[in-house]
Design a protein around this motif. Structure first.
Motif, PDB file in Angstrom:
ATOM      1  N   ASN A 199       0.827  -1.206   0.000  1.00  0.00           N
ATOM      2  CA  ASN A 199       0.000   0.000   0.000  1.00  0.00           C
ATOM      3  C   ASN A 199       0.854   1.246   0.000  1.00  0.00           C
ATOM      4  O   ASN A 199       0.608   2.192  -0.740  1.00  0.00           O
ATOM      5  N   ILE A 200       1.861   1.264   0.876  1.00  0.00           N
ATOM      6  CA  ILE A 200       2.663   2.475   0.917  1.00  0.00           C
ATOM      7  C   ILE A 200       3.535   2.602  -0.319  1.00  0.00           C
ATOM      8  O   ILE A 200       3.951   3.699  -0.692  1.00  0.00           O
ATOM      9  N   LEU A 201       3.787   1.451  -0.989  1.00  0.00           N
ATOM     10  CA  LEU A 201       4.584   1.532  -2.194  1.00  0.00           C
ATOM     11  C   LEU A 201       3.828   2.324  -3.255  1.00  0.00           C
ATOM     12  O   LEU A 201       4.428   2.991  -4.093  1.00  0.00           O
ATOM     13  N   ARG A 202       2.503   2.243  -3.189  1.00  0.00           N
ATOM     14  CA  ARG A 202       1.718   2.913  -4.216  1.00  0.00           C
ATOM     15  C   ARG A 202       1.603   4.395  -3.995  1.00  0.00           C
ATOM     16  O   ARG A 202       1.261   5.131  -4.893  1.00  0.00           O
ATOM     17  N   GLU A 203       1.916   4.834  -2.768  1.00  0.00           N
ATOM     18  CA  GLU A 203       1.762   6.266  -2.523  1.00  0.00           C
ATOM     19  C   GLU A 203       2.964   7.035  -3.014  1.00  0.00           C
ATOM     20  O   GLU A 203       3.934   6.458  -3.492  1.00  0.00           O
ATOM     21  N   GLU A 204       2.900   8.343  -2.825  1.00  0.00           N
ATOM     22  CA  GLU A 204       3.993   9.203  -3.252  1.00  0.00           C
ATOM     23  C   GLU A 204       5.241   8.903  -2.446  1.00  0.00           C
ATOM     24  O   GLU A 204       5.165   8.557  -1.280  1.00  0.00           O
ATOM     25  N   GLY A 205       6.366   9.088  -3.081  1.00  0.00           N
ATOM     26  CA  GLY A 205       7.588   8.921  -2.291  1.00  0.00           C
ATOM     27  C   GLY A 205       8.811   9.070  -3.155  1.00  0.00           C
ATOM     28  O   GLY A 205       8.741   8.984  -4.378  1.00  0.00           O
ATOM     29  N   GLY A 206       9.926   9.296  -2.519  1.00  0.00           N
ATOM     30  CA  GLY A 206      11.174   9.483  -3.246  1.00  0.00           C
ATOM     31  C   GLY A 206      11.803   8.148  -3.620  1.00  0.00           C
ATOM     32  O   GLY A 206      11.331   7.083  -3.224  1.00  0.00           O
ATOM     33  N   PHE A 207      12.892   8.201  -4.373  1.00  0.00           N
ATOM     34  CA  PHE A 207      13.537   6.990  -4.869  1.00  0.00           C
ATOM     35  C   PHE A 207      14.072   6.128  -3.736  1.00  0.00           C
ATOM     36  O   PHE A 207      13.830   4.924  -3.680  1.00  0.00           O
ATOM     37  N   GLU A 208      14.802   6.748  -2.796  1.00  0.00           N
ATOM     38  CA  GLU A 208      15.403   5.965  -1.710  1.00  0.00           C
ATOM     39  C   GLU A 208      14.345   5.233  -0.929  1.00  0.00           C
ATOM     40  O   GLU A 208      14.504   4.082  -0.541  1.00  0.00           O
ATOM     41  N   TYR A 209      13.240   5.953  -0.715  1.00  0.00           N
ATOM     42  CA  TYR A 209      12.147   5.395   0.074  1.00  0.00           C
ATOM     43  C   TYR A 209      11.554   4.189  -0.637  1.00  0.00           C
ATOM     44  O   TYR A 209      11.396   3.116  -0.058  1.00  0.00           O
ATOM     45  N   LYS A 210      11.246   4.327  -1.926  1.00  0.00           N
ATOM     46  CA  LYS A 210      10.650   3.207  -2.641  1.00  0.00           C
ATOM     47  C   LYS A 210      11.640   2.060  -2.770  1.00  0.00           C
ATOM     48  O   LYS A 210      11.281   0.889  -2.705  1.00  0.00           O
ATOM     49  N   LYS A 211      12.898   2.411  -2.939  1.00  0.00           N
ATOM     50  CA  LYS A 211      13.894   1.347  -3.041  1.00  0.00           C
ATOM     51  C   LYS A 211      13.928   0.555  -1.755  1.00  0.00           C
ATOM     52  O   LYS A 211      14.021  -0.664  -1.774  1.00  0.00           O
ATOM     53  N   ALA A 212      13.841   1.272  -0.612  1.00  0.00           N
ATOM     54  CA  ALA A 212      13.856   0.564   0.672  1.00  0.00           C
ATOM     55  C   ALA A 212      12.676  -0.387   0.762  1.00  0.00           C
ATOM     56  O   ALA A 212      12.816  -1.529   1.229  1.00  0.00           O
ATOM     57  N   ILE A 213      11.504   0.074   0.290  1.00  0.00           N
ATOM     58  CA  ILE A 213      10.337  -0.796   0.369  1.00  0.00           C
ATOM     59  C   ILE A 213      10.518  -2.016  -0.534  1.00  0.00           C
ATOM     60  O   ILE A 213      10.245  -3.152  -0.140  1.00  0.00           O
TER      61      ILE A 213
END
Lengths: 795, 224
Positions: free
Chosen positions: A320-334
């Motif tokens: 769910n949080i992957l689908r929300e807005e976020g920066g590259f580092e954040y999505k990479k962590a997920i």
């Protein structure tokens, strides 16, 4: 004001004699403020000679009635201790008197100075702390200092955990009830930071911190939550009482406090609270900044690994949080977290892969899309219904940019290779890709179509698609550059597989060359992955199976010899490979055809099967040669091997660097090497020994007692047994407090055959130096438990 | 080094520019490093506004009266936080914000406690393992002492006009990183007796200063 200016400008003493002399006059003036400030300024601009002149005044000032003057002198003393310690140490009598002063802050400063003067003398510090803990300390700041010194004393003294409380623990506990909050907090923090603190000792401190959690002042809440967060890493159970208060902190206005609360809860949470926690975190995540989010993600990941049954709700949350807005580092962590969960929790694979597929449908980061596609290619075919993923992958081929399209084509090919039933469909899809606008995509499609359609064996095809490129890119690049277009085509096998460490050695060498004898050879990257790659790249060893364990390098030559050799023992299920790392330290020699002749007469169970010589060993460039032995499978055979280095030596002309054509055969004796039982044991720790012990069950438990005979001290006996068994000590039990008469040590490891083993050792000293040991072993296989006992019995 | 150490004390205005700062550590060797730190700390704490139990100074446009008025609002727990320049309560703009409790944050391995009043922002920084409550005590001492010295009108204009008092104040609280005093009354008293010239006429001194002068005269006459 003038004083402040002078301090800012900080001239050196010899430049401003006028200033200093007027300051000295001020030091004896009647106005206390002038005296205090003059002292502070002078001490800042003084040097050694001036200091001796004013020393008399400073000593008087320390015991002056006016607290401002005394404080000024004491604080200046603390600063001067850095530059002129001998002079300041002469004032210890006056400082001692000042410690008894009635003025609160004078006592604080005097205590700080006295401790600094005496800090190398442990006994003096001990005495200071004892006298003050019984005496009266007037200011909260001084009390805090005292708490810090007390902790230092506790840390350095031999703490006897057997006979009751530590020294001064009562003092710390008493401070928890002090009036000033800073003292209460300092004491609570000190208790939580004690070495090897027990739950009983922690309880009063945690109670106090829990009260702070519900304070109205953000500073107190923050301090408490931060300390509890640290405690939760080592004693999660002790902190669970505070969970309710912490849950209310999740909605705290101060985002730092909220994040700390969440991460603590994630560490201390148990299975039932996970669902509730996830609901609260979902609302929380939208409020905080990216850097906090990454911290929370990592905490969630460890939580999921701890409670694999909860993977469904945690995986949903992550997607769910992957689908929300976020920066590259954040999505990479997920994405990284999801990948790790898929790898480690088999039940989560299907849902995890689906989540990742949904994500790449509209991921804006090319890097992440390609990573996920690659991962899909490896894991997807192994699932029960791979065709599900084909749609997602094929969509990428149409909708994305060239890099992603190329990645998708590769993934499709992998699916086709692994799953025969899908091959026809994959062919159709790949043929459509031939019309793509981008070169790379078309090339890949053609390549894969030919590979998949060809008649080659399935094994070859898989090797081609899935095999990793063993050859270091650096070497490949160099060989390609050197290749001149000619009749012969480029032979990829001719590219050397060893990474030449030489250039680096040359850069460092200029300083070391003079002795002519370099140090022992560095072994090539010593992680187990690197060893695996290295060994599997050698065709003779490729089918030995999975590498169980590689030992640390063992020196076979003394330092400063002509040829430096160390050996790494690689243990497989039915084989043992010795990797000899050799370095030639003689500039005038070039060694060729280097092998090691191993005499295994004292190791009956081993039979030599293969040996890989080292073609060339020039000066100062380390190389490896291997000898492989077969051994009975599954049996931890032991034995001694004597080694001889045999090679052809050629003279090298140092000025030109060229070697002669003729060489002379020569031999060089190396030290013996042993394969011992500990080599078959992998050091693997467990975080919660008790749980693991209980879950292993007593069926395969073996208990026995041994007399270890006279030993130097308990610690030496404990270390000897740990080294003999080669297991990992858990929960810090390898540290034996000095002067203790008994000790329990908890060890864990994995034995060859992938059998988990847990060992509980109880040591006791009877008589003057005799050590007796009770060994309790639990493992998944009785034979292994017996084997462990054998190791100890014969060791 | 077990003594509690302060790394810096900063007094910035509502745009993050310096009014008075003092650094006691070598962590920021150049001036540009210091300014970068100030900018970072200001940006990080910008969003902290009137929390629970704070006060907001409001420029309010009263539509019924068709005129502007300046009023002081007290926020109670649970109210929404606001910053300077933001709208509030339908038609008002926040002029200044004050907090009753010190706030705290952590970044870059430093712990920073801070407090805002009107258009002044006070910060005290310590190392990441420092006792946060000690830092808060220093902050409170500085904050209250400035309040005493500026005789209750704590805003940028007053601060700039009495910059010498503020600098003296900073000097009397921490010496080279070591805490000298945290009691605001004592600090203000020391600063006052500093800035007093022995011969200045009584009318130009503050009450504290006047009392101090009177006390000196008295002791001198007693000793004679």
């Amino acid at each position: 004001m003038v004083y402040v200016i002078i301090k800012e400008l900080s001239p050196s003493a010899d430049e401003v004699i006028i200033v200093t002399s007027s300051l000295m006059k001020d030091m004896t003036s009647k106005t206390d403020m002038y005296r205090a400030n003059a002292i502070r300024v002078l001490c800042q601009i003084t040097d050694g000679t001036l200091l001796t002149q004013i020393e008399r005044y400073l000593k008087q000032a320390i015991v002056d009635k006016n607290p401002v003057v005394a404080s000024a002198a004491l604080v200046s003393g603390i600063h001067l201790l850095q530059t002129n310690p001998e002079i300041v140490k002469r004032w210890s009598n006056e400082v001692q008197e000042a410690v008894q002063s009635r003025a609160a802050l004078v006592q604080f400063h005097a205590l700080a100075l006295l401790h600094q003067i005496r800090q190398n003398d442990r006994l003096a510090v001990n005495k200071l702390v004892s006298s003050l803990t019984r005496g009266s300390v007037r200011s909260p700041l001084a009390q805090c200092l005292l708490i810090r010194y007390t902790s230092q004393v506790i840390r350095e003294s031999a703490s006897n955990t057997q006979t009751g409380d530590r020294p001064f623990y009562d003092f710390l506990e008493g401070c928890l009830r002090h009036k000033a909050e800073m003292v209460i907090f300092e004491a609570a923090r000190a208790i939580t930071e004690l070495n090897g603190v027990t739950s009983r000792e922690l309880t009063p401190a945690i109670t106090v911190l829990q009260l702070f959690l519900s304070s109205t002042k953000p500073v107190l809440r923050f301090a408490a939550v931060r300390t509890l967060n640290k405690v939760a890493m080592t004693h999660p159970i002790a902190v669970t009482n505070c969970n309710i208060d912490m849950e209310s902190l999740i909605s705290d206005q101060n985002r730092s406090i909220a994040t700390l609360a969440i991460t603590t809860l994630l560490k201390t949470g148990n299975e039932s609270s996970v669902d509730r926690l996830m609901k609260q975190i979902t609302t929380f995540m939208s409020d905080i900044a990216d850097e906090f989010k990454i911290v929370v993600i990592e905490a969630i990941r460890s939580l999921c690994l701890k409670f694999p049954l909860k993977h469904r709700s945690l995986m949903n949350f992550l997607s769910n949080i992957l689908r929300e807005e976020g920066g590259f580092e954040y999505k990479k962590a997920i994405v990284d977290s999801i990948v790790i969960l898929i790898r480690d929790i088999p039940e989560a694979k299907e849902s995890g892969l689906l989540h990742l597929c949904e994500f790449i449908e509209d991921c804006e980061f090319t890097y992440l899309s390609t990573q996920i596609l690659h991962f899909l290619g490896i894991e997807g075919p192994k699932t029960s219904d791979p065709s599900k993923y084909i749609r997602y992958i094929y969509n990428r081929v149409h909708l994305e940019n060239a890099t992603v399209r190329a990645g998708a084509v590769s993934t499709l090919a992998k699916f086709g290779a692994m799953v025969d039933s899908l091959k026809p469909r994959i062919f159709v899809l790949l043929r459509r890709c031939l019309f793509d606008t981008d070169d790379e995509v078309r090339d890949r499609a053609t390549l894969y179509l030919n590979t998949l359609g060809a008649d080659g064996t399935v094994e070859d095809m898989k090797e081609f698609l899935f095999g990793s490129l063993d050859i270091p890119l650096v070497n490949l690049e160099r060989s390609l550059k050197n290749y001149e277009p000619s009749e012969e085509s480029f032979d990829i096998n001719s590219v050397p597989k060893e990474v030449k460490i030489q250039p680096l050695a040359e850069k460092k060498a200029p300083g070391k060359k003079p002795t002519g004898l370099g140090g022992p050879p560095p072994s090539p990257p010593s992680t187990i992955d690197a060893y695996e790659k290295l060994l599997s790249s050698i065709p003779e060893f490729a089918n030995f199976g999975k590498l169980f364990k590689s030992s640390a390098p063992v020196e076979l030559t003394e330092a400063e010899t002509e040829y430096a050799v160390n050996v790494v023992k690689h243990i497989f299920d039915g084989h043992v490979v010795f990797q000899y790392n050799c370095t030639n330290t003689i500039p005038e020699q070039l060694l060729e055809n280097v092998t090691v002749i191993v005499d295994a007469s004292e190791a009956e169970e081993f039979a030599e099967v293969a040996s890989k010589p080292l073609r060339s060993l020039p000066y100062d460039s380390p190389g490896q040669t291997f000898v492989a032995f077969e051994k009975p499978e599954g049996v931890p055979a032991v034995g001694k091997f004597s080694n001889m280095l045999r090679f052809i030596v050629k003279e090298v002309d140092p000025s030109t660097g060229e070697a002669e054509d003729d060489g002379v055969e020569d031999e060089y004796q190396l030290e013996e090497l042993e394969v011992v039982a500990a080599d078959y044991m992998l050091k693997v720790g467990v975080s919660n020994f008790r749980n693991a012990w209980e879950s292993m069950g007593p069926d395969c438990e073996r208990v026995d007692e041994y007399d270890l005979g006279p030993r130097e001290n308990l610690a030496e006996a404990v270390n000897a047994v740990i080294n003999l068994l080669g297991m990992q000590s858990c929960e810090g039990t390898e540290v034996v407090p000095s002067n203790s008469r008994s000790h329990t040590c908890l060890l864990s490891g994995v034995y060859i055959g992938n059998v988990k083993v847990l060992v509980r050792l109880q040591f006791g000293i009877d008589g003057p130096k005799d050590v007796a040991m009770k060994l309790a072993v639990r493992s998944e296989d009785e034979a292994v438990s017996d084997a462990i006992h054998e190791i100890v019995a014969s060791g | 080094e077990l003594c509690p150490l302060i790394k810096n004390i900063l007094l910035l205005d509502s745009e993050g520019k310096r009014i008075a700062v003092k650094y006691y550590s070598d962590d920021w060797p150049t001036n540009s490093a210091k300014e970068a730190f100030e900018k970072a700390v200001f940006a990080k704490t910008q969003k902290t506004n009137a929390r629970t139990d704070g006060k907001i100074l409001l420029l309010h446009y009263d539509f019924s009266v068709n005129g502007r008025s300046v009023s002081l609002w007290e926020t109670s727990s649970g109210s929404v936080a606001r910053g300077v320049g933001e709208p509030f309560n339908g038609g008002g703009i926040v002029l200044g914000v004050s907090m009753l409790d010190a706030e705290i944050t952590m970044f870059d391995n430093y712990v920073v406690v801070y407090k805002f009043v009107q258009d002044l922002h006070f910060f005290v920084t310590g190392g990441e393992n420092e006792n946060e409550i000690i830092l808060a005590a220093v902050l409170q001492g500085f904050f209250d002492a400035v309040g005493l010295l500026l005789r209750g009108t704590v805003d940028k204009k007053e601060a700039l006009e009495n910059l010498d008092l503020i600098l003296l104040c900073l000097d009397e609280i921490v010496d080279g990183g070591i805490i000298l005093e945290t009691d605001a009354n004592v600090i203000a008293g020391k600063v006052a007796s500093h800035s007093m010239d022995a011969g200045a006429p009584l009318s130009e001194q503050t009450i504290t200063q006047a009392l101090a002068t009177a006390r000196e005269h008295l002791t001198r006459s007693l000793l004679k």
